[in-house]
Design a protein around this motif. Structure first.
Motif, short mmCIF file in Angstrom:
data_model
loop_
_atom_site.label_atom_id
_atom_site.label_comp_id
_atom_site.label_asym_id
_atom_site.label_seq_id
_atom_site.Cartn_x
_atom_site.Cartn_y
_atom_site.Cartn_z
N LYS A 82 33.17 41.66 33.17
CA LYS A 82 33.02 43.05 32.74
C LYS A 82 33.70 43.26 31.38
CE LYS A 82 35.24 46.57 34.70
NZ LYS A 82 35.64 47.60 35.65
N ASP A 83 34.89 42.71 31.22
CA ASP A 83 35.61 42.84 29.95
C ASP A 83 34.84 42.18 28.80
OD1 ASP A 83 38.94 42.50 31.40
OD2 ASP A 83 37.60 44.24 31.24
N HIS A 84 34.29 41.00 29.05
CA HIS A 84 33.51 40.31 28.01
C HIS A 84 32.26 41.11 27.64
CE1 HIS A 84 35.98 36.80 27.86
NE2 HIS A 84 35.71 36.42 29.09
N GLN A 115 36.05 40.90 36.88
CA GLN A 115 36.76 41.71 35.89
C GLN A 115 36.66 41.08 34.50
OE1 GLN A 115 38.16 44.79 36.36
NE2 GLN A 115 38.38 44.80 34.17
N ASP A 116 36.79 39.76 34.41
CA ASP A 116 36.67 39.08 33.11
C ASP A 116 35.25 39.24 32.56
OD1 ASP A 116 38.84 36.22 33.84
OD2 ASP A 116 39.30 38.27 33.17
N ASP A 148 34.25 51.70 36.83
CA ASP A 148 35.62 51.99 37.26
C ASP A 148 35.62 52.63 38.65
OD1 ASP A 148 36.70 50.93 34.95
OD2 ASP A 148 37.04 52.88 34.00
N ALA A 197 33.22 44.03 25.57
CA ALA A 197 33.61 43.58 24.22
C ALA A 197 32.37 43.33 23.37
CB ALA A 197 34.48 42.33 24.31
N ARG A 257 31.03 52.62 31.84
CA ARG A 257 32.43 52.26 32.10
C ARG A 257 33.00 53.14 33.22
NH1 ARG A 257 36.08 48.23 31.52
NH2 ARG A 257 36.47 48.24 29.32
#
Length: 146
Positions: free
Chosen positions: A18-20, A15-16, A50, A23, A46
């Motif tokens: 993917k978030d990075h 998850q981290d 999901d 971003a 995205r």
């Protein structure tokens, strides 16, 4: 940009990561004034991630996901690889393997129940995939876990 690359290198959870990645893509989009097509592609990716994150326990296939987002399997595969740097199948496997580790570490579920909960149809295939991904079988992994 180096700051973001360092964050990616230090990332421990999917998850981290993917978030990075999103971003960075957002930053690149704002700096370059990305086209509406690029923005649409990012939104599509995205949506796909999901779906996988929520439905990893179901029968996920390239064809099934492509049908859901109205793309051909080959174009979806190309687009996902282009936008994320990894194949769609690899991403699905990564999500499932992360969840397998979580279940092995936090529950006493039997491996036969775990593979079913992760959407695999065969224990042999699950064990082989887990061994290829982590270097040990699920049973050995659980024995070695704190």
């Amino acid at each position: 940009m180096n700051h973001y690359l360092e964050q990616i290198h230090k990332t421990v959870s999917l998850q981290d990561l993917k978030d990075h990645m999103f971003a960075i893509l957002s930053l690149m989009e704002s700096v370059s004034g990305a086209s509406p097509k690029k923005a649409a592609n990012l939104k599509l990716i995205r949506t796909i991630t999901d779906v996988i994150d929520k439905e990893y326990d179901q029968d996920l296939s390239l064809e099934g996901i492509a049908e859901r987002v109205y793309l051909t399997p080959s174009y979806l595969s190309y687009l996902f690889k282009k936008e994320t740097g990894q194949s769609l199948i690899r991403y699905i496997t990564q999500v499932r393997m992360d969840k397998a580790v979580e279940l092995l570490n936090t529950t006493n579920m039997k491996i036969v129940d775990i593979y079913k909960k992760l959407g695999y149809r065969s224990s042999t295939y699950f064990i082989q995939t887990f061994r290829n991904y982590h270097g040990v079988t699920p049973a050995k992994f659980r024995e070695g876990s704190p």
